[in-house]
Motif scaffolding. Structure first.
Motif, short mmCIF file in Angstrom:
data_model
loop_
_atom_site.label_atom_id
_atom_site.label_comp_id
_atom_site.label_asym_id
_atom_site.label_seq_id
_atom_site.Cartn_x
_atom_site.Cartn_y
_atom_site.Cartn_z
N ARG A 66 0.82 -1.21 0.00
CA ARG A 66 0.00 0.00 0.00
C ARG A 66 0.86 1.26 0.00
O ARG A 66 0.49 2.26 -0.62
CB ARG A 66 -0.94 -0.03 1.20
CG ARG A 66 -2.04 -1.08 1.05
CD ARG A 66 -2.83 -1.30 2.32
NE ARG A 66 -3.94 -2.23 2.08
CZ ARG A 66 -4.64 -2.81 3.05
NH1 ARG A 66 -4.36 -2.58 4.33
NH2 ARG A 66 -5.64 -3.64 2.75
N VAL A 82 2.00 1.75 -3.61
CA VAL A 82 0.92 2.22 -4.47
C VAL A 82 0.66 3.71 -4.23
O VAL A 82 0.45 4.47 -5.18
CB VAL A 82 -0.36 1.39 -4.23
CG1 VAL A 82 -1.56 2.01 -4.95
CG2 VAL A 82 -0.16 -0.05 -4.70
N ASP A 87 1.18 6.95 -6.97
CA ASP A 87 0.22 7.99 -7.30
C ASP A 87 0.85 9.38 -7.33
O ASP A 87 0.35 10.28 -8.01
CB ASP A 87 -0.94 7.99 -6.29
CG ASP A 87 -1.84 6.77 -6.46
OD1 ASP A 87 -1.80 6.15 -7.54
OD2 ASP A 87 -2.59 6.44 -5.51
N GLU A 125 6.09 5.96 -11.77
CA GLU A 125 4.86 5.32 -11.29
C GLU A 125 4.87 3.83 -11.61
O GLU A 125 4.55 3.00 -10.75
CB GLU A 125 3.64 5.99 -11.94
CG GLU A 125 2.32 5.42 -11.44
CD GLU A 125 1.13 6.09 -12.08
OE1 GLU A 125 -0.02 5.67 -11.79
OE2 GLU A 125 1.31 7.03 -12.89
N LEU A 172 4.69 0.57 -9.05
CA LEU A 172 3.58 -0.38 -9.15
C LEU A 172 4.10 -1.80 -9.36
O LEU A 172 3.59 -2.75 -8.76
CB LEU A 172 2.65 0.01 -10.30
CG LEU A 172 1.85 1.30 -10.12
CD1 LEU A 172 1.04 1.60 -11.38
CD2 LEU A 172 0.94 1.21 -8.91
N ALA A 218 5.45 -3.13 -6.20
CA ALA A 218 4.35 -3.52 -5.32
C ALA A 218 3.77 -4.87 -5.72
O ALA A 218 3.47 -5.72 -4.87
CB ALA A 218 3.27 -2.44 -5.35
N LEU A 219 3.62 -5.10 -7.01
CA LEU A 219 3.01 -6.35 -7.48
C LEU A 219 3.90 -7.56 -7.20
O LEU A 219 3.40 -8.68 -7.05
CB LEU A 219 2.71 -6.25 -8.98
CG LEU A 219 1.54 -5.32 -9.35
CD1 LEU A 219 1.51 -5.06 -10.85
CD2 LEU A 219 0.21 -5.91 -8.89
N GLU A 224 -7.64 -4.85 -4.63
CA GLU A 224 -6.49 -3.95 -4.55
C GLU A 224 -5.40 -4.37 -5.54
O GLU A 224 -4.83 -3.53 -6.25
CB GLU A 224 -5.92 -3.95 -3.13
CG GLU A 224 -6.74 -3.21 -2.10
CD GLU A 224 -6.02 -3.08 -0.78
OE1 GLU A 224 -4.95 -2.43 -0.74
OE2 GLU A 224 -6.50 -3.64 0.22
N ARG A 225 -5.10 -5.65 -5.58
CA ARG A 225 -4.05 -6.13 -6.48
C ARG A 225 -4.43 -5.94 -7.94
O ARG A 225 -3.62 -5.47 -8.76
CB ARG A 225 -3.76 -7.61 -6.21
CG ARG A 225 -2.76 -8.19 -7.19
CD ARG A 225 -2.53 -9.67 -6.98
NE ARG A 225 -1.66 -10.21 -8.01
CZ ARG A 225 -2.07 -10.68 -9.19
NH1 ARG A 225 -3.37 -10.69 -9.47
NH2 ARG A 225 -1.23 -11.14 -10.08
N ARG A 278 -6.58 -3.86 -9.33
CA ARG A 278 -6.57 -2.45 -9.75
C ARG A 278 -5.15 -1.98 -10.01
O ARG A 278 -4.90 -1.21 -10.96
CB ARG A 278 -7.21 -1.58 -8.67
CG ARG A 278 -8.73 -1.52 -8.76
CD ARG A 278 -9.29 -0.44 -7.89
NE ARG A 278 -8.92 -0.58 -6.50
CZ ARG A 278 -9.54 0.05 -5.52
NH1 ARG A 278 -10.54 0.84 -5.77
NH2 ARG A 278 -9.16 -0.11 -4.27
N THR A 279 -4.22 -2.43 -9.19
CA THR A 279 -2.82 -2.05 -9.39
C THR A 279 -2.27 -2.64 -10.69
O THR A 279 -1.56 -1.97 -11.45
CB THR A 279 -1.98 -2.52 -8.19
OG1 THR A 279 -2.51 -1.96 -6.99
CG2 THR A 279 -0.53 -2.11 -8.35
N ARG A 311 -3.65 -0.73 -13.65
CA ARG A 311 -2.96 0.54 -13.81
C ARG A 311 -1.58 0.35 -14.42
O ARG A 311 -1.17 1.12 -15.32
CB ARG A 311 -2.85 1.23 -12.45
CG ARG A 311 -2.16 2.60 -12.49
CD ARG A 311 -2.94 3.58 -13.32
NE ARG A 311 -2.25 4.86 -13.44
CZ ARG A 311 -2.53 5.76 -14.36
NH1 ARG A 311 -3.47 5.53 -15.25
NH2 ARG A 311 -1.86 6.90 -14.41
#
Length: 600
Positions: A87, A90, A94, A102, A106, A109-110, A137-138, A140-141, A144
């Motif tokens: 989190r 992410v 942003d 960005e 991301l 994070a993944l 959450e995953r 949507r990331t 993106r």
């Protein structure tokens, strides 16, 4: 790794809420769901002690689980828990300021997601109530990240990720849309069209719906052989999906959260808006992409006829229609259906704007205005649908953009202030009547299945409280389990209302979550007043139910305005059975917190 056990469920429940107080009631449900033994609290304390001993054994501080009034708190940070770091990354993405930065964050994070969620955790409650939100959450990331890859022109590189995402998550149209776009941009037009037709066939067969407007626009662009131009990069927080209207264009948006999924079959999405593609909707004289009807729409005949008549009346000002009512009552579905019914009367276009962001915060008028036509730019009357409005101040600045046209506003609130300044009509929606509920179930399940168990179908409508959202959720459960008898589904749902009125693979299709989001918008004192109604006997709520003070009277008015109560002075208020059960559950959680003692 802990073996599947009560301690592993306890640890997971605490880690899912890092740094927050987790109530004793929540933890008891995580361990035993609703089948809690008489010794549950003592057993919970034993599980905590066991976890502390395990931590000490492996060199972790034993006080990482902190006992606090009302429950426990797990003190972890980004260095010790992947969820916190995910989190954090992410949020950092942003605010990165550039696409490469960005994307880097991301992707980092993944990489923290390894294997299935809570694989060694046996808690049914956590898998039912928490896993869908984490999965969202995953995804949507990932969406993106793929958007950015496409915008940077890395269509070939992102194909592998998109093939896997589209196959693993066939219900998310955005992955299919990204895959089709990547195929087309890499010169594989026939494969792109084949993929579109496969998606269209699956949606029609499984849900009886067509692909979303964005996918339809993309298909038409591919058929025409359009140059899509350089991919544009979406704004990450955009909650809108609207059409840029030109002559004859009238496009509607899909909605992105539970209350917008409240209606009778409204398709939902929770993603940034894809860039408008060149093609039919952006060229004068191009084919029209109409506002589609709402699948399985049923009932509301009187309201629908009245709204249609008002919208199609030409007047010098702006025709204003407000649809209000409880969360899950079907406001968005009726608004969309009326937009479909009247779209030919609005050659300047139909705009559907989600007036709340995915996180529940209100859209500002400036954010909404950016997606409306400039004054005088639309060729003909326009229709504006403002969905999930929270205050009248969100609406007033937008009405000049559709002068001579019309606006439909959906809100849980009555928006009396808007009516006082601008006039118009208000439709306060109630639940469906039994015949309308039967129509919805018949449209969703098919006449044969309802006719095979008519009494059970009527009982299902009753258990669902005749709420469109509840009925749609129950119907989806039956559709995905063709061997399940309606009678058995009714019995299972009734054992734990409204908790079981939710779909595991879509956290927005959940009655408790929709109710919870409505409650979260209120001030703490009004939320507490709602919980107190859980202790009140019966469904009729007299004016003195919370006391005789002016604040108690105001609390009931606030709850009624928020759609959580109906009617009111001079008669008593009423609370819907599902909302009453939800309030009782909320009150039970509060009582658990108050009664809990700090264990030693």
């Amino acid at each position: 790794m802990l073996k599947p056990s009560k301690p592993s469920s306890l640890l997971a429940a605490l880690l899912l809420h890092p740094g927050s107080v987790v109530s004793t009631g929540y933890l008891l449900r995580a361990l035993w769901d609703e089948n809690q033994p008489a010794t549950a609290r003592a057993a919970l304390q034993s599980c905590v002690l066991r976890l502390r001993r395990i931590f000490v054994k492996y060199g972790v501080s034993g006080d990482v689980i902190e006992a606090v009034p009302g429950g426990y708190r797990m003190n972890v940070d980004a260095g010790t828990l992947d969820l916190v770091r995910f989190r954090m990354l992410v949020r950092a993405a942003d605010t990165a300021g550039d696409a490469e930065g960005e994307l880097y964050r991301l992707k980092e994070a993944l990489t923290l997601w390894q294997g299935p969620l809570l694989a060694n955790v046996p808690s049914l409650m956590l898998h039912r109530d928490e896993v869908p939100g984490l999965t969202e959450e995953r995804l949507r990331t990932l969406e993106r990240a793929c958007d950015i890859e496409l915008a940077l022109g890395r269509c070939r590189q992102v194909l592998v990720d998109l093939w896997e995402a589209a196959r693993r998550h066939p219900g998310r149209e955005r992955f299919s849309e990204q895959l089709i776009e990547a195929l087309y941009r890499t010169g594989r037009q026939s494969e792109a069209l084949a993929e579109y037709r496969a998606v269209k066939g699956r949606l029609k067969e499984e849900l009886g719906i067509d692909p979303g407007a964005s996918l339809q626009r993309l298909e038409l662009s591919i058929l025409r052989g359009d140059d899509l131009g350089p991919p544009a990069l979406d704004q990450p927080a955009g909650p809108l999906e609207i059409a840029a209207p030109v002559r004859g264009a009238a496009l509607a948006a899909d909605r992105d959260d539970g209350d917008r999924a409240e209606g009778d079959g409204v398709r939902v999405t929770d993603r940034p808006v894809p860039p408008m593609l060149p093609g039919p909707a952006a060229l004068p004289g191009a084919p029209v992409l109409p506002v589609p009807p709402v699948p399985s729409f049923a009932g509301r005949s009187a309201e629908r006829a009245d709204i249609t008549a008002r919208l199609t009346e030409c007047s010098p000002g702006t025709t204003l229609v407000v649809l209000s009512g409880a969360p899950g009552i079907g406001k968005t579905a009726l608004a969309r259906q009326c937009a479909h019914d009247t779209q030919d009367s609005f050659p300047g276009g139909v705009f559907v704007i989600a007036m709340t962001h995915p996180d529940g915060t209100a859209l500002t008028p400036a954010e909404a205005t950016a997606h409306l036509p400039r004054p005088g730019a639309a060729d003909g009357r326009t229709l504006l649908v403002l969905d999930d409005v929270t205050t009248a101040d969100q609406v007033r600045p937008l009405l000049p953009a559709v002068t001579g046209g019309a606006a439909i506003v959906t809100s849980r609130r009555g928006l009396a202030g808007l009516m006082a300044t601008h006039g118009g009509s208000v439709h306060r929606l109630s639940t469906l009547d039994p015949a309308e509920s039967r129509q919805l179930l018949t449209a969703a399940l098919g006449a044969a299945r309802v006719a095979a168990e008519p009494a059970a179908a009527d009982e299902l409508a009753h258990v669902c409280g005749h709420f469109p959202l509840s009925l749609r959720i129950a119907a989806a459960r039956l559709l995905t389990r063709p061997g399940l008898r309606v009678e058995d589904c009714v019995r299972w749902l009734a054992e734990d209302l409204p908790a079981r009125l939710s779909l595991a693979d879509d956290p927005r299709m959940s009655v408790p979550q929709v109710f919870g989001r409505a409650l979260d918008r209120l001030e703490p004192r009004w939320r507490e007043a709602f919980r107190r109604l859980g202790d009140h006997e019966g469904l009729l709520v007299p004016a003195h139910a919370l006391g005789d003070s002016p604040e108690a009277e105001e609390a009931l008015e606030r709850l009624a305005d928020a759609g959580l109560l109906e009617e009111g002075p001079p008669g008593p208020y009423r609370i819907h059975p599902l909302l009453k059960i939800y309030a009782r559950r909320q009150a039970g959680d509060r009582n658990d917190r108050e009664a809990a003692t700090v264990p030693h």
